[in-house]
Design a protein around this motif. Structure first.
Motif, short mmCIF file in Angstrom:
data_model
loop_
_atom_site.label_atom_id
_atom_site.label_comp_id
_atom_site.label_asym_id
_atom_site.label_seq_id
_atom_site.Cartn_x
_atom_site.Cartn_y
_atom_site.Cartn_z
N UNK A 166 -1.07 -8.54 -2.50
CA UNK A 166 -2.17 -8.22 -3.40
C UNK A 166 -3.51 -8.32 -2.67
N UNK A 167 -3.72 -9.42 -1.94
CA UNK A 167 -4.97 -9.59 -1.22
C UNK A 167 -5.13 -8.53 -0.13
N UNK A 168 -4.06 -8.27 0.62
CA UNK A 168 -4.12 -7.24 1.66
C UNK A 168 -4.38 -5.87 1.04
N UNK A 169 -3.80 -5.62 -0.11
CA UNK A 169 -4.02 -4.35 -0.81
C UNK A 169 -5.46 -4.19 -1.25
N UNK A 170 -6.04 -5.26 -1.76
CA UNK A 170 -7.44 -5.20 -2.18
C UNK A 170 -8.35 -4.99 -0.97
N UNK A 206 -2.36 -13.63 13.94
CA UNK A 206 -2.17 -12.97 12.65
C UNK A 206 -1.90 -11.49 12.80
N UNK A 207 -2.46 -10.90 13.84
CA UNK A 207 -2.25 -9.47 14.07
C UNK A 207 -0.77 -9.13 14.15
N UNK A 208 0.04 -10.07 14.60
CA UNK A 208 1.46 -9.81 14.79
C UNK A 208 2.21 -9.67 13.47
N UNK A 209 1.68 -10.23 12.38
CA UNK A 209 2.40 -10.21 11.11
C UNK A 209 1.73 -9.35 10.04
N UNK A 210 0.63 -8.75 10.37
CA UNK A 210 -0.13 -8.01 9.36
C UNK A 210 0.47 -6.67 8.93
N UNK A 211 1.18 -5.99 9.78
CA UNK A 211 1.65 -4.64 9.47
C UNK A 211 2.45 -4.61 8.16
N UNK A 212 3.45 -5.46 8.05
CA UNK A 212 4.29 -5.47 6.85
C UNK A 212 3.48 -5.86 5.62
N UNK A 213 2.59 -6.81 5.79
CA UNK A 213 1.75 -7.27 4.69
C UNK A 213 0.85 -6.14 4.19
N UNK A 243 1.28 -2.95 4.65
CA UNK A 243 2.15 -1.89 4.10
C UNK A 243 2.53 -2.21 2.65
N UNK A 244 2.92 -3.44 2.38
CA UNK A 244 3.26 -3.84 1.01
C UNK A 244 2.04 -3.75 0.10
N UNK A 245 0.89 -4.15 0.64
CA UNK A 245 -0.35 -4.06 -0.14
C UNK A 245 -0.70 -2.63 -0.49
N UNK A 246 -0.52 -1.72 0.46
CA UNK A 246 -0.79 -0.30 0.19
C UNK A 246 0.15 0.25 -0.88
N UNK A 247 1.42 -0.13 -0.81
CA UNK A 247 2.38 0.34 -1.82
C UNK A 247 1.98 -0.15 -3.21
N UNK A 248 1.56 -1.41 -3.29
CA UNK A 248 1.12 -1.97 -4.57
C UNK A 248 -0.10 -1.22 -5.09
N UNK A 249 -1.06 -0.96 -4.24
CA UNK A 249 -2.28 -0.26 -4.66
C UNK A 249 -2.00 1.21 -4.99
N UNK A 250 -1.05 1.82 -4.29
CA UNK A 250 -0.66 3.20 -4.62
C UNK A 250 -0.03 3.25 -6.01
N UNK A 251 0.75 2.21 -6.35
CA UNK A 251 1.41 2.19 -7.66
C UNK A 251 0.40 2.05 -8.79
N UNK A 252 -0.82 1.66 -8.46
CA UNK A 252 -1.88 1.51 -9.46
C UNK A 252 -2.93 2.61 -9.38
N UNK A 253 -2.69 3.61 -8.51
CA UNK A 253 -3.61 4.73 -8.38
C UNK A 253 -4.88 4.42 -7.61
N UNK A 254 -4.89 3.28 -6.89
CA UNK A 254 -6.09 2.89 -6.15
C UNK A 254 -6.10 3.42 -4.72
N UNK A 255 -4.93 3.82 -4.23
CA UNK A 255 -4.78 4.39 -2.89
C UNK A 255 -3.96 5.65 -3.00
N UNK A 256 -4.37 6.68 -2.30
CA UNK A 256 -3.63 7.94 -2.25
C UNK A 256 -3.07 8.11 -0.84
N UNK A 257 -1.82 8.52 -0.75
CA UNK A 257 -1.18 8.76 0.55
C UNK A 257 -1.16 10.26 0.80
N UNK A 258 -1.52 10.63 2.03
CA UNK A 258 -1.51 12.03 2.43
C UNK A 258 -0.60 12.18 3.63
N UNK A 259 0.36 13.09 3.52
CA UNK A 259 1.30 13.33 4.61
C UNK A 259 0.98 14.68 5.23
#
Length: 165
Positions: free
Chosen positions: A15-19, A67-74, A76-92
């Motif tokens: 949640x914090x990483x997503x924000x 901390x840089x070593x463990x941030x990627x997964x965190x 990524x999970x934060x982005x997924x959470x924010x995407x589920x709430x319409x706060x982040x859009x993913x473009x492929x």
């Protein structure tokens, strides 16, 4: 690195990483960033004091560069959470997967009034203004400095504990 209170993650949670990601994406709108850039910016937003910016959001602790070593997964999970709430859009695209502030992201960030979250917004703007235009290679080189610092901190800790041979 996460700390747990009564069974829940309270520090550096998805949640914090997503924000933080939303804050960065709002500050950069309409620019998009890939996951690597957002991981780097996540670290930098929290530790702006280490790179000549405003005081860091989190206190200085030993080996914090790790901390840089463990941030990627965190992140990524934060982005997924924010995407589920319409706060982040993913473009492929052919160039990869990129993220951009979603429709409600600015309104969401504007509604946050806690001092920590207002500080996060200020630091997100600072990071994007100073480093948002760095290309991937330049950003990797910039972040590489933190890995070098981590190695130095780790070796110093080993010496202080008498673990070095």
């Amino acid at each position: 690195m996460s700390t747990t209170t009564q069974g829940g993650i309270t520090f550096n949670s998805p949640l914090e990483a997503g924000i933080r990601a939303v804050g960065t994406l709002v500050a950069a709108y309409p620019t998009t960033f890939d996951l690597y850039q957002l991981v780097a910016f996540d670290y930098l937003v929290v530790h702006t004091g280490d790179v000549g910016g405003p005081d860091s959001l989190h206190p200085r602790i030993p080996l914090r560069s790790a901390e840089l070593l463990v941030r990627r997964k965190l992140v990524e999970k934060g982005l997924m959470l924010m995407m589920s709430r319409g706060l982040v859009a993913r473009q492929i695209s052919e160039d990869g997967i990129f993220y951009q502030a979603g429709e409600m992201a600015e309104i969401f960030m504007s509604s946050l009034t806690a001092p920590y979250l207002q500080g996060l917004r200020t630091r997100s703007e600072w990071v994007v203004e100073r480093l948002g235009d760095l290309g991937s290679q330049q950003l990797k080189e910039f972040i590489g400095q933190f890995f070098n610092q981590w190695v130095e901190e780790f070796q110093s800790t080993q010496r202080n504990l008498g673990l070095e041979s």
